[in-house]
Design a protein around this motif. Sequence first.
Motif, PDB file in Angstrom:
ATOM      1  N   TYR A   1       0.834  -1.198   0.000  1.00 35.41           N
ATOM      2  CA  TYR A   1       0.000   0.000   0.000  1.00 35.41           C
ATOM      3  C   TYR A   1       0.871   1.250   0.000  1.00 35.41           C
ATOM      4  CZ  TYR A   1      -3.475   3.467   1.325  1.00 35.41           C
ATOM      5  OH  TYR A   1      -4.292   4.571   1.355  1.00 35.41           O
ATOM      6  N   GLN A   2       0.565   2.159  -0.933  1.00 36.69           N
ATOM      7  CA  GLN A   2       1.254   3.439  -1.023  1.00 36.69           C
ATOM      8  C   GLN A   2       0.256   4.548  -0.713  1.00 36.69           C
ATOM      9  OE1 GLN A   2       4.734   3.949  -1.920  1.00 36.69           O
ATOM     10  NE2 GLN A   2       4.656   1.794  -1.298  1.00 36.69           N
ATOM     11  N   GLU A   3       0.509   5.267   0.361  1.00 38.69           N
ATOM     12  CA  GLU A   3      -0.442   6.275   0.833  1.00 38.69           C
ATOM     13  C   GLU A   3      -0.677   7.368  -0.206  1.00 38.69           C
ATOM     14  OE1 GLU A   3      -1.163   9.166   4.721  1.00 38.69           O
ATOM     15  OE2 GLU A   3       0.520   7.761   4.665  1.00 38.69           O
TER      16      GLU A   3
ATOM     17  N   ALA B   1      -0.558   7.294  -3.422  1.00 39.76           N
ATOM     18  CA  ALA B   1      -1.387   6.823  -4.530  1.00 39.76           C
ATOM     19  C   ALA B   1      -2.717   6.256  -4.054  1.00 39.76           C
ATOM     20  CB  ALA B   1      -0.635   5.757  -5.322  1.00 39.76           C
ATOM     21  N   ASP B   2      -2.805   6.009  -2.733  1.00 36.91           N
ATOM     22  CA  ASP B   2      -3.993   5.406  -2.129  1.00 36.91           C
ATOM     23  C   ASP B   2      -4.364   4.113  -2.854  1.00 36.91           C
ATOM     24  OD1 ASP B   2      -6.106   5.100  -0.363  1.00 36.91           O
ATOM     25  OD2 ASP B   2      -7.509   6.263  -1.585  1.00 36.91           O
ATOM     26  N   SER B   3      -3.359   3.289  -3.088  1.00 36.03           N
ATOM     27  CA  SER B   3      -3.596   2.015  -3.761  1.00 36.03           C
ATOM     28  C   SER B   3      -2.427   1.080  -3.484  1.00 36.03           C
ATOM     29  CB  SER B   3      -3.757   2.213  -5.265  1.00 36.03           C
ATOM     30  OG  SER B   3      -2.581   2.756  -5.837  1.00 36.03           O
ATOM     31  N   TYR B   4      -2.633  -0.192  -3.793  1.00 33.26           N
ATOM     32  CA  TYR B   4      -1.579  -1.184  -3.628  1.00 33.26           C
ATOM     33  C   TYR B   4      -0.751  -1.238  -4.911  1.00 33.26           C
ATOM     34  CZ  TYR B   4      -3.536  -2.793   0.760  1.00 33.26           C
ATOM     35  OH  TYR B   4      -3.967  -2.853   2.065  1.00 33.26           O
ATOM     36  N   ILE B   5       0.549  -1.111  -4.765  1.00 34.72           N
ATOM     37  CA  ILE B   5       1.455  -1.013  -5.910  1.00 34.72           C
ATOM     38  C   ILE B   5       2.635  -1.954  -5.713  1.00 34.72           C
ATOM     39  CG2 ILE B   5       3.053   0.523  -7.136  1.00 34.72           C
ATOM     40  CD1 ILE B   5       1.210   2.843  -6.381  1.00 34.72           C
ATOM     41  N   ARG B   6       3.054  -2.580  -6.799  1.00 37.42           N
ATOM     42  CA  ARG B   6       4.265  -3.398  -6.775  1.00 37.42           C
ATOM     43  C   ARG B   6       5.429  -2.496  -7.192  1.00 37.42           C
ATOM     44  NH1 ARG B   6       2.722  -7.191  -9.982  1.00 37.42           N
ATOM     45  NH2 ARG B   6       2.139  -8.680  -8.354  1.00 37.42           N
ATOM     46  N   ILE B   7       6.271  -2.170  -6.236  1.00 35.39           N
ATOM     47  CA  ILE B   7       7.389  -1.274  -6.511  1.00 35.39           C
ATOM     48  C   ILE B   7       8.458  -2.006  -7.331  1.00 35.39           C
ATOM     49  CG2 ILE B   7       9.181   0.198  -5.510  1.00 35.39           C
ATOM     50  CD1 ILE B   7       6.319   1.138  -5.023  1.00 35.39           C
ATOM     51  N   ARG B   8       8.926  -1.357  -8.376  1.00 32.13           N
ATOM     52  CA  ARG B   8       9.978  -1.935  -9.202  1.00 32.13           C
ATOM     53  C   ARG B   8      11.276  -2.062  -8.412  1.00 32.13           C
ATOM     54  NH1 ARG B   8       9.979  -1.265 -15.291  1.00 32.13           N
ATOM     55  NH2 ARG B   8      12.213  -1.414 -14.914  1.00 32.13           N
ATOM     56  N   LYS B   9      12.126  -2.970  -8.858  1.00 33.42           N
ATOM     57  CA  LYS B   9      13.441  -3.120  -8.251  1.00 33.42           C
ATOM     58  C   LYS B   9      14.497  -2.306  -9.005  1.00 33.42           C
ATOM     59  CE  LYS B   9      12.639  -7.633  -6.127  1.00 33.42           C
ATOM     60  NZ  LYS B   9      11.178  -7.505  -6.167  1.00 33.42           N
ATOM     61  N   THR B  10      14.186  -1.921 -10.238  1.00 30.43           N
ATOM     62  CA  THR B  10      15.101  -1.102 -11.033  1.00 30.43           C
ATOM     63  C   THR B  10      14.345   0.096 -11.595  1.00 30.43           C
ATOM     64  OG1 THR B  10      14.644  -2.237 -13.125  1.00 30.43           O
ATOM     65  CG2 THR B  10      16.390  -3.163 -11.737  1.00 30.43           C
ATOM     66  N   CYS B  11      15.075   1.138 -11.923  1.00 28.14           N
ATOM     67  CA  CYS B  11      14.474   2.308 -12.567  1.00 28.14           C
ATOM     68  C   CYS B  11      14.588   2.143 -14.078  1.00 28.14           C
ATOM     69  CB  CYS B  11      15.187   3.584 -12.126  1.00 28.14           C
ATOM     70  SG  CYS B  11      14.607   5.071 -12.991  1.00 28.14           S
ATOM     71  N   CYS B  12      13.512   2.448 -14.790  1.00 30.18           N
ATOM     72  CA  CYS B  12      13.501   2.250 -16.254  1.00 30.18           C
ATOM     73  C   CYS B  12      13.966   3.481 -17.025  1.00 30.18           C
ATOM     74  CB  CYS B  12      12.101   1.851 -16.710  1.00 30.18           C
ATOM     75  SG  CYS B  12      10.868   3.173 -16.552  1.00 30.18           S
ATOM     76  N   TYR B  13      14.299   4.576 -16.336  1.00 30.13           N
ATOM     77  CA  TYR B  13      14.811   5.816 -16.947  1.00 30.13           C
ATOM     78  C   TYR B  13      13.748   6.633 -17.687  1.00 30.13           C
ATOM     79  CZ  TYR B  13      19.403   3.546 -16.328  1.00 30.13           C
ATOM     80  OH  TYR B  13      20.505   2.908 -15.823  1.00 30.13           O
ATOM     81  N   SER B  14      12.496   6.203 -17.630  1.00 30.00           N
ATOM     82  CA  SER B  14      11.467   6.943 -18.371  1.00 30.00           C
ATOM     83  C   SER B  14      11.320   8.382 -17.898  1.00 30.00           C
ATOM     84  CB  SER B  14      10.114   6.230 -18.249  1.00 30.00           C
ATOM     85  OG  SER B  14      10.117   5.024 -18.970  1.00 30.00           O
ATOM     86  N   TYR B  15      11.686   8.649 -16.649  1.00 32.54           N
ATOM     87  CA  TYR B  15      11.566  10.005 -16.118  1.00 32.54           C
ATOM     88  C   TYR B  15      12.467  10.988 -16.865  1.00 32.54           C
ATOM     89  CZ  TYR B  15      16.078   9.687 -13.677  1.00 32.54           C
ATOM     90  OH  TYR B  15      17.410   9.589 -13.375  1.00 32.54           O
ATOM     91  N   LEU B  16      13.455  10.460 -17.593  1.00 31.20           N
ATOM     92  CA  LEU B  16      14.369  11.323 -18.343  1.00 31.20           C
ATOM     93  C   LEU B  16      13.790  11.795 -19.671  1.00 31.20           C
ATOM     94  CD1 LEU B  16      17.684   9.362 -17.686  1.00 31.20           C
ATOM     95  CD2 LEU B  16      17.012  11.546 -16.679  1.00 31.20           C
TER      96      LEU B  16
ATOM     97  N   ARG C   1      13.009   4.893  -7.170  1.00 30.35           N
ATOM     98  CA  ARG C   1      13.642   6.158  -6.804  1.00 30.35           C
ATOM     99  C   ARG C   1      12.756   7.002  -5.904  1.00 30.35           C
ATOM    100  NH1 ARG C   1      18.054   7.822 -10.013  1.00 30.35           N
ATOM    101  NH2 ARG C   1      18.545   6.358 -11.704  1.00 30.35           N
ATOM    102  N   THR C   2      11.452   6.867  -6.083  1.00 33.74           N
ATOM    103  CA  THR C   2      10.521   7.662  -5.262  1.00 33.74           C
ATOM    104  C   THR C   2      10.261   7.026  -3.915  1.00 33.74           C
ATOM    105  OG1 THR C   2       8.552   6.551  -6.164  1.00 33.74           O
ATOM    106  CG2 THR C   2       9.381   8.476  -7.350  1.00 33.74           C
ATOM    107  N   CYS C   3      10.781   5.811  -3.737  1.00 34.59           N
ATOM    108  CA  CYS C   3      10.528   5.086  -2.468  1.00 34.59           C
ATOM    109  C   CYS C   3      11.820   4.858  -1.702  1.00 34.59           C
ATOM    110  CB  CYS C   3       9.852   3.741  -2.763  1.00 34.59           C
ATOM    111  SG  CYS C   3       8.297   3.906  -3.650  1.00 34.59           S
ATOM    112  N   GLY C   4      12.887   5.545  -2.131  1.00 39.29           N
ATOM    113  CA  GLY C   4      14.134   5.434  -1.416  1.00 39.29           C
ATOM    114  C   GLY C   4      14.846   4.111  -1.600  1.00 39.29           C
TER     115      GLY C   4
END
Length: 254
Positions: free
Chosen positions: A217-219, A221-236, A249-252
């Motif tokens: 659960y991610q507060e 987003a107010d939903s259950y999310i599977r956090i990735r183990k790697t960053c896909c670089y899409s933010y670039l 990256r957003t979850c430390g």
Amino acid sequence: MKAELTAAESGILANYRFVVSEPETDIQIDFRPFTDASAMGTYLERFNEGLKAPDAKTAASVFIKRHAFLAVLYLYSMTAFNKKLDVSPENIILADAIKDGLWLPGFYLKNKSTDVCPSGQREEWRKEAVRHLFADNLFPVMDAISKSAKISKLILWENVAVYIFWLYEKILIQTEDHEVKMRAEDDFSFLIKSAPGKLFGRYHNNPIAKYYSEPVYQEEADSYIRIRKTCCYSYLLKEKGGYCKTCPRTCGIN
């Protein structure tokens, strides 16, 4: 036994970027060079310009995200229709397409004949179907793109894995067709738990199993999310303008 896809089946797969009719010549891209590292480097430069990616790694990651839809439509056919498509690189034409400013290619198969699952032999048939998708197509493409862009295969495999999880958890297992639902549950369990590494390429261990975990659960987003183990670089990418909600990256984590 061989059989063609029905019109209804082709129509369903079209929702996942399956191209029913041969694309116009000017948007056709031969898929075979994507398994060659030097050729892939040339293609990545071309895609990089269209994507406006800042570097080869970002372009490579996005490319594999788009390519993951081949796995989606293939596995949909395997599970829902009991039909194995021919996704040999020489059988594929990529249909170049820009939609709403995004590069979203489609997949056209020259030979649309499928191998139908023989009665009473599904486990062995499924092993070969999974091997064909990953060992004959996805692994060679990942190997080429990893070498040409100097990007970790861990990122590339997770890019594919998240779409496979989505397909089974959100689409196939949610179907009202009980028979398909039961096959989907069994196929998904096989893919993330039982399938040996050799079906995916030159591996001892299953390369997508490590990315499966229970959503948390991610507060925000107010939903259950599977956090990735790697960053896909899409933010670039300029089109993205921020992190994915599943980004470590957003979850430390990274």
